[in-house]
Write an enzyme that holds these catalytic residues in place. Structure first.
Site, mmCIF file in Angstrom:
data_model
loop_
_atom_site.group_PDB
_atom_site.id
_atom_site.type_symbol
_atom_site.label_atom_id
_atom_site.label_comp_id
_atom_site.label_asym_id
_atom_site.label_seq_id
_atom_site.Cartn_x
_atom_site.Cartn_y
_atom_site.Cartn_z
ATOM 1 N N LYS A 12 0.556 -1.141 -0.408
ATOM 2 C CA LYS A 12 0.124 0.097 -0.121
ATOM 3 C C LYS A 12 0.700 1.567 -0.136
ATOM 4 O O LYS A 12 1.199 1.856 -0.472
ATOM 5 C CB LYS A 12 -0.412 -0.151 1.105
ATOM 6 C CG LYS A 12 -1.785 -0.954 1.074
ATOM 7 C CD LYS A 12 -2.629 -0.707 2.328
ATOM 8 C CE LYS A 12 -1.904 -1.191 3.466
ATOM 9 N NZ LYS A 12 -1.616 -2.657 3.944
ATOM 10 N N ARG B 263 -9.605 1.269 8.848
ATOM 11 C CA ARG B 263 -8.996 -0.048 9.448
ATOM 12 C C ARG B 263 -9.905 -0.878 9.467
ATOM 13 O O ARG B 263 -9.853 -2.345 10.438
ATOM 14 C CB ARG B 263 -7.638 0.015 10.135
ATOM 15 C CG ARG B 263 -6.348 -0.547 9.014
ATOM 16 C CD ARG B 263 -4.804 -0.785 9.631
ATOM 17 N NE ARG B 263 -3.976 -1.207 9.769
ATOM 18 C CZ ARG B 263 -2.725 -0.278 8.819
ATOM 19 N NH1 ARG B 263 -3.436 0.852 8.770
ATOM 20 N NH2 ARG B 263 -2.099 -1.018 8.747
ATOM 21 N N ARG C 224 11.655 -4.822 4.743
ATOM 22 C CA ARG C 224 11.052 -3.888 4.520
ATOM 23 C C ARG C 224 12.111 -3.070 5.483
ATOM 24 O O ARG C 224 12.963 -3.325 6.112
ATOM 25 C CB ARG C 224 9.622 -3.932 5.121
ATOM 26 C CG ARG C 224 9.456 -1.917 4.853
ATOM 27 C CD ARG C 224 8.396 -1.981 5.255
ATOM 28 N NE ARG C 224 7.162 -2.234 5.712
ATOM 29 C CZ ARG C 224 5.477 -2.060 6.080
ATOM 30 N NH1 ARG C 224 5.354 -1.342 5.603
ATOM 31 N NH2 ARG C 224 5.109 -2.759 7.049
ATOM 32 N N ARG D 26 10.947 -1.406 10.769
ATOM 33 C CA ARG D 26 9.876 -1.059 11.796
ATOM 34 C C ARG D 26 10.205 -2.236 12.471
ATOM 35 O O ARG D 26 10.144 -3.394 12.236
ATOM 36 C CB ARG D 26 9.072 -0.808 11.048
ATOM 37 C CG ARG D 26 8.674 0.865 10.341
ATOM 38 C CD ARG D 26 7.404 0.901 9.492
ATOM 39 N NE ARG D 26 6.328 -0.224 9.997
ATOM 40 C CZ ARG D 26 4.565 -0.360 9.003
ATOM 41 N NH1 ARG D 26 5.445 0.661 8.315
ATOM 42 N NH2 ARG D 26 3.799 -0.933 9.730
ATOM 43 N N ARG E 102 -0.558 -9.312 13.232
ATOM 44 C CA ARG E 102 -1.197 -8.594 12.224
ATOM 45 C C ARG E 102 -1.522 -8.672 11.375
ATOM 46 O O ARG E 102 -2.666 -8.631 11.006
ATOM 47 C CB ARG E 102 -0.128 -7.252 11.427
ATOM 48 C CG ARG E 102 0.751 -6.511 12.921
ATOM 49 C CD ARG E 102 2.095 -5.780 12.503
ATOM 50 N NE ARG E 102 1.379 -4.190 11.622
ATOM 51 C CZ ARG E 102 3.026 -4.779 10.440
ATOM 52 N NH1 ARG E 102 3.812 -5.488 10.466
ATOM 53 N NH2 ARG E 102 2.531 -3.991 9.559
HETATM 54 P P1 ADP Z 1 2.126 -1.941 3.197
HETATM 55 O O1 ADP Z 1 2.015 -0.572 3.607
HETATM 56 O O2 ADP Z 1 0.842 -2.271 2.419
HETATM 57 O O3 ADP Z 1 2.341 -1.896 4.437
HETATM 58 P P2 ADP Z 1 4.750 -1.584 1.640
HETATM 59 O O4 ADP Z 1 4.827 -0.512 0.849
HETATM 60 O O5 ADP Z 1 5.425 -0.638 3.284
HETATM 61 O O6 ADP Z 1 3.430 -2.626 2.510
HETATM 62 O O7 ADP Z 1 5.687 -2.761 1.374
HETATM 63 C C1 ADP Z 1 6.378 -3.532 2.334
HETATM 64 C C2 ADP Z 1 7.809 -4.359 1.531
HETATM 65 O O8 ADP Z 1 7.103 -4.628 0.588
HETATM 66 C C3 ADP Z 1 8.378 -2.694 1.586
HETATM 67 O O9 ADP Z 1 9.227 -3.359 1.701
HETATM 68 C C4 ADP Z 1 8.156 -3.086 0.015
HETATM 69 O O10 ADP Z 1 9.659 -2.579 -0.855
HETATM 70 C C5 ADP Z 1 8.542 -4.337 -0.773
HETATM 71 N N1 ADP Z 1 7.050 -4.141 -1.657
HETATM 72 C C6 ADP Z 1 5.915 -3.545 -1.944
HETATM 73 N N2 ADP Z 1 5.730 -3.743 -3.326
HETATM 74 C C7 ADP Z 1 6.062 -4.931 -3.111
HETATM 75 C C8 ADP Z 1 6.330 -6.233 -4.972
HETATM 76 N N3 ADP Z 1 5.627 -5.539 -5.609
HETATM 77 N N4 ADP Z 1 6.923 -6.905 -5.249
HETATM 78 C C9 ADP Z 1 8.349 -6.907 -4.144
HETATM 79 N N5 ADP Z 1 7.799 -6.760 -3.116
HETATM 80 C C10 ADP Z 1 7.426 -5.330 -2.634
HETATM 81 P P1 AMP Z 2 0.993 0.902 8.465
HETATM 82 O O1 AMP Z 2 1.842 1.877 8.081
HETATM 83 O O2 AMP Z 2 -0.629 1.746 7.851
HETATM 84 O O3 AMP Z 2 1.508 -0.901 8.959
HETATM 85 O O4 AMP Z 2 0.050 1.088 10.109
HETATM 86 C C1 AMP Z 2 1.341 0.971 11.763
HETATM 87 C C2 AMP Z 2 -0.203 0.550 12.751
HETATM 88 O O5 AMP Z 2 -0.033 2.018 12.700
HETATM 89 C C3 AMP Z 2 -0.737 -0.207 12.780
HETATM 90 O O6 AMP Z 2 -0.281 -1.665 12.930
HETATM 91 C C4 AMP Z 2 -1.988 0.416 13.810
HETATM 92 O O7 AMP Z 2 -1.200 0.411 14.896
HETATM 93 C C5 AMP Z 2 -1.441 1.689 13.139
HETATM 94 N N1 AMP Z 2 -2.174 2.268 12.413
HETATM 95 C C6 AMP Z 2 -2.163 3.344 11.400
HETATM 96 N N2 AMP Z 2 -3.674 2.971 10.817
HETATM 97 C C7 AMP Z 2 -4.310 2.830 11.240
HETATM 98 C C8 AMP Z 2 -6.049 3.182 11.748
HETATM 99 N N3 AMP Z 2 -6.408 2.835 9.887
HETATM 100 N N4 AMP Z 2 -6.972 2.486 12.710
HETATM 101 C C9 AMP Z 2 -5.906 2.149 13.828
HETATM 102 N N5 AMP Z 2 -4.532 1.750 14.150
HETATM 103 C C10 AMP Z 2 -3.768 2.281 12.450
#
Ligand code: ADP
Ligand code: AMP
Length: 216
Positions: free
Chosen positions: A13, A88, A127, A160, A171
């Site tokens: 995302k 969420r 990540r 993270r 999660r």
């Molecule tokens: P989210 O915001 O949904 O938690 P991220 O965008 O942070 O996910 O992506 C999670 C990890 O996966 C990051 O390290 C990113 O670089 C990697 N990633 C994202 N999209 C892809 C993809 N299409 N293929 C491989 N790795 C990806």
């Molecule tokens: P994310 O970066 O989207 O993976 O969010 C990291 C963490 O932030 C999540 O695991 C939650 O603890 C908190 N968080 C982010 N967005 C929300 C949401 N919409 N509602 C509740 N918690 C959230």
């Protein structure tokens, strides 16, 4: 365009939000990024959010909804926005609908990024995020040239706190339990668009952009 990205943690995302928001010329609003900024700055909101985030739990709805309400009151979201990581829970989705209705508008579309659980674990465990510009890297899928250093700004990369294996599994459970019901919620409103989010980043972006063409 007023767009929401939904999908499990690690679906991509944040990665896609940046690319799609630039393409659509709308601001990206990531609740996770706002919480992490507050944690880094040690604000009262950050102190409250941190214990939930570190455990892989959701921050309570009233805290999160209040934060989004403030953000959506800003001038720059008047002509559209992309929400990443919000809503969420069903109560958050209902609050967003009510908030937008008050503003005389509504969501254009909800884009669901579909990936399988094993890929989520691979993506999250590798990540790395830049502490300066926030760019998201991956140790094998998208490695920086120099270990631990952001190619874009030279900032230091960090892993993270919530990307540890046990927390990742928790999660995912939280996602299926509390967030996945949103898929039916938005499908029933006729604004859900799902795309396959497996495969390289550029391919996923191309699928997203093609799918969004029908909703502009
Ligand atoms: P989210 O915001 O949904 O938690 P991220 O965008 O942070 O996910 O992506 C999670 C990890 O996966 C990051 O390290 C990113 O670089 C990697 N990633 C994202 N999209 C892809 C993809 N299409 N293929 C491989 N790795 C990806
Ligand atoms: P994310 O970066 O989207 O993976 O969010 C990291 C963490 O932030 C999540 O695991 C939650 O603890 C908190 N968080 C982010 N967005 C929300 C949401 N919409 N509602 C509740 N918690 C959230």
């Amino acid at each position: 365009m007023r767009l929401v990205l939904v999908g499990p943690p690690g679906a991509g995302k944040g990665t896609q939000a940046q690319l799609i928001a630039s393409h659509l010329l709308v601001p990206k609003i990531s609740t996770g990024d706002i919480f992490r900024k507050n944690v880094a700055e040690g604000t009262p909101l950050g102190r409250e959010a941190k214990r939930y985030m570190d455990a892989g739990d959701l921050v309570p709805d009233e805290v999160t909804i209040g934060m989004v309400r403030d953000r959506l009151a800003a001038e720059d979201v008047r002509d559209g926005f992309l929400l990443d990581g919000f809503p969420r829970t069903v109560p958050q989705a209902e609050a967003l609908d009510a908030l937008l209705a008050e503003m005389g508008t509504s969501l254009s579309v909800v884009l669901e990024l579909v990936v399988d659980d094993d890929e989520v674990v691979r993506r999250l465990s590798g990540r790395r995020t830049c502490s300066d510009c926030g760019h998201i890297w991956h140790v094998t899928y998208d490695p920086p040239t120099l270990d631990g250093v952001c190619d874009l700004c030279g900032g230091k990369l960090f892993q993270r706190e919530d990307d540890r294996e046990e927390t990742i599994r928790h999660r995912l459970e939280v996602y299926y339990d509390q967030t996945a019901p949103l898929i039916d919620y938005y499908a029933a409103r006729g604004i859900l668009e799902g795309i396959d989010a497996m495969g390289p980043v550029e391919e996923v972006t191309a699928r997203a952009v093609a799918a969004l063409r029908h909703w502009r």
